[in-house]
Motif scaffolding. Sequence first.
Motif, short mmCIF file in Angstrom:
data_model
loop_
_atom_site.label_atom_id
_atom_site.label_comp_id
_atom_site.label_asym_id
_atom_site.label_seq_id
_atom_site.Cartn_x
_atom_site.Cartn_y
_atom_site.Cartn_z
N ALA A 215 0.72 -1.09 -0.13
CA ALA A 215 0.03 0.21 0.01
C ALA A 215 0.87 1.32 -0.20
O ALA A 215 0.28 2.29 -0.14
CB ALA A 215 -0.81 -0.20 1.13
N PHE A 216 2.33 1.28 0.36
CA PHE A 216 2.97 2.44 0.27
C PHE A 216 3.91 2.59 -0.91
O PHE A 216 4.63 3.27 -0.97
CB PHE A 216 3.89 2.27 1.74
CG PHE A 216 3.17 2.30 2.90
CD1 PHE A 216 2.90 3.46 3.41
CD2 PHE A 216 2.55 1.22 3.36
CE1 PHE A 216 1.92 3.54 4.68
CE2 PHE A 216 1.88 1.05 4.60
CZ PHE A 216 1.37 2.49 5.08
N TRP A 228 12.42 -0.07 4.12
CA TRP A 228 11.34 0.70 4.49
C TRP A 228 9.99 -0.28 4.45
O TRP A 228 9.41 -0.01 5.36
CB TRP A 228 11.23 1.75 3.42
CG TRP A 228 11.92 3.05 3.53
CD1 TRP A 228 12.87 3.47 2.87
CD2 TRP A 228 11.84 4.16 4.83
NE1 TRP A 228 13.64 4.44 3.33
CE2 TRP A 228 12.94 4.96 4.45
CE3 TRP A 228 11.10 4.04 5.80
CZ2 TRP A 228 12.89 6.23 5.36
CZ3 TRP A 228 11.19 5.23 6.71
CH2 TRP A 228 11.99 6.24 6.49
N GLY A 229 10.16 -1.06 3.54
CA GLY A 229 8.89 -1.99 3.42
C GLY A 229 9.11 -3.08 4.77
O GLY A 229 8.03 -3.57 5.25
N HIS A 230 10.32 -3.61 4.86
CA HIS A 230 10.58 -4.11 6.04
C HIS A 230 9.95 -3.82 7.58
O HIS A 230 9.22 -4.45 8.24
CB HIS A 230 11.94 -4.79 6.26
CG HIS A 230 12.82 -5.47 5.32
ND1 HIS A 230 11.83 -5.94 4.27
CD2 HIS A 230 13.80 -5.29 4.90
CE1 HIS A 230 12.65 -6.44 3.38
NE2 HIS A 230 13.93 -6.06 3.79
N PHE A 522 1.39 2.77 14.19
CA PHE A 522 0.71 2.17 13.13
C PHE A 522 -0.43 3.00 12.79
O PHE A 522 -0.96 2.97 11.68
CB PHE A 522 0.18 0.67 13.60
CG PHE A 522 -0.14 -0.25 12.39
CD1 PHE A 522 0.80 -0.68 11.67
CD2 PHE A 522 -1.38 -0.35 11.88
CE1 PHE A 522 0.54 -1.64 10.68
CE2 PHE A 522 -1.76 -1.11 10.95
CZ PHE A 522 -0.66 -1.83 10.34
N SER A 523 -0.96 3.75 13.72
CA SER A 523 -2.01 4.96 13.16
C SER A 523 -1.37 5.82 12.21
O SER A 523 -2.11 6.21 11.37
CB SER A 523 -2.55 5.44 14.27
OG SER A 523 -1.68 6.24 15.24
N VAL A 524 -0.10 6.20 12.39
CA VAL A 524 0.64 7.07 11.43
C VAL A 524 0.43 6.27 10.05
O VAL A 524 0.37 7.16 8.99
CB VAL A 524 2.00 7.49 11.90
CG1 VAL A 524 2.57 8.28 11.07
CG2 VAL A 524 1.77 8.18 13.38
N LEU A 525 1.10 4.99 9.99
CA LEU A 525 0.91 4.48 8.57
C LEU A 525 -0.48 4.24 8.10
O LEU A 525 -0.50 4.48 6.89
CB LEU A 525 1.48 3.01 8.84
CG LEU A 525 2.95 2.74 9.26
CD1 LEU A 525 3.27 1.41 9.46
CD2 LEU A 525 4.05 3.37 8.47
#
Length: 547
Positions: A215-216, A228-230, A522-525
């Motif tokens: 999604a990013f 970054w994905g990790h 996780f809310s930031v993500l």
Amino acid sequence: MNSPNDASAHPEPVDDMQTDYVVGQDNIEGNLGPIGFDIHNRVFMISAAASIIFILLTLMFPETAGSMFQSIVSFSTGTLDWYFMIVVDFFILFSIALILLPHGSIRLGGPDARPEYGYLSWFAMLFAAGIGIGLLFFGVLEPVYHANVSLPLGITSPFADGALNADAVPEATAMGLAGTYLHWGIHGWAVYVVMALALALFSYNKGMPFSIRSAFFPILGERVWGWWGHIIDILAVFSTLFGLATSLGLGAQQANAGMNFVFGLEVSVTAQIIIILLVTAVALVSVWRGLDGGVKRLSELNMLMAVCFFFFVLFAGPTLAALTGFWDGMVTYATEFVALSAPFGREDDAYRQAWTIFYWAWWVSWAPFVGMFIARVSRGRTVREFVLAVLIVPTLFIAIWMGVFGSTGLEQLYASPDTSLVKQYVIDNYSPELSLFGMLNELPLTGLMSTLGIILALIFFVTSSDSGSLVIDTITAGGKIDAPRPQRMFWATVEGLIAIVLLIGGGLSALQAGVTATAIPFSVLMLLMCYTIMKALNSELRLLRAR
């Protein structure tokens, strides 16, 4: 298995949102581990190592861990209460925008995709997702708690108005249920909308791996397949682990309380640890049997028992009062919705921090788990259809359950406040895990139905552990949904152990700390996901108009 550098192992780009997935040895496809684990090495190894270190340190220094957990809870719910309120309110506004904008006509899976499940099956699966032990643990507790002015720990409920008396029953019931629906209704399901929609869009429409990191891609580009994905996937693993551990811990507490109520088994952390170990062992058997032979059959049995349990309480208790309470609660919830959602200008800080903020963090921590499940069963739906169903259908199902159980408990409390076990367990001597059994004590077949309640709690426990291990396994295997069974068994074991060490390290406050600590990053993500969802939808809209 394809070589990491074999371009044929990856889907071809469909539009400007996609890229070639060749990233050398760091490939999202992962590698076959030395003990037969089909893993995405860095995500799996870091997540597994960090989980084991956390378990060992908490066991070695339980008092220090308990103090640290309490500090985390105080900071998260006290200092950042405004942040969680704004974030979840934003998810609701974002969901409403998706319904109203032209993007709502986009179909998950492409213009030619059609739903794999009919409406009835789809609605049933949406209902089963994201609920778990909460129906049993909070069904009586919350409506009774919220409806009363004088509460444990010096907290004043913003929903209560007046003293305990028979004349206050209808209004108190409506307000108590409105508070419950606030925590279990549209706000929480809007969190799931964001996660599930992001996974569905980037997997089904963009051909990317079924992984959070996908999604990013609009923000990170090819870097999403690197460190970054990790980091994103590791955060998702811990968010899911602690969200599930909280549910497992609450389930163990309620099962232990029920066994004490029915069989006289001592209520203690030791007993709860034994329950977690036994149920985790059953979950391991379920994992080994596979999706169809394990969790599917348990889920079907659980749903049947839950339906029977619900109708028993409805018809054995004050049926008309229960149905009336449900409806009045829904009306009050709707009329007070904006006021209840306000992050500022309220005078109920202690209550909001003790209840609402914990819930918003808990919903966020469960988002990878439930979002993946919802995404997997929603291919072929339009975005508008998807958002409306996810927001409304589970909310109505939960409201009916909570309305019947909560109204029954409140009727008992007001009918005989001096002898009511519900009043004793919720107000006088706060024992939340006993609230359900206090309500059942006033109904026929108390022993039988209390035993059924214990069994339901344990099966919810098993299915949550089994399903949760599948989701964590999918994340740590780079998006695969068919990784080896020993790998899923490993994560089921880790979930149980984390629940145990959180109980040892501070009980409920430790469970809350685990949830809120992981929910903050996780809310930031998830806020960033809202941006990437719109990027993907704009891309799909261009493709649709170009046809």
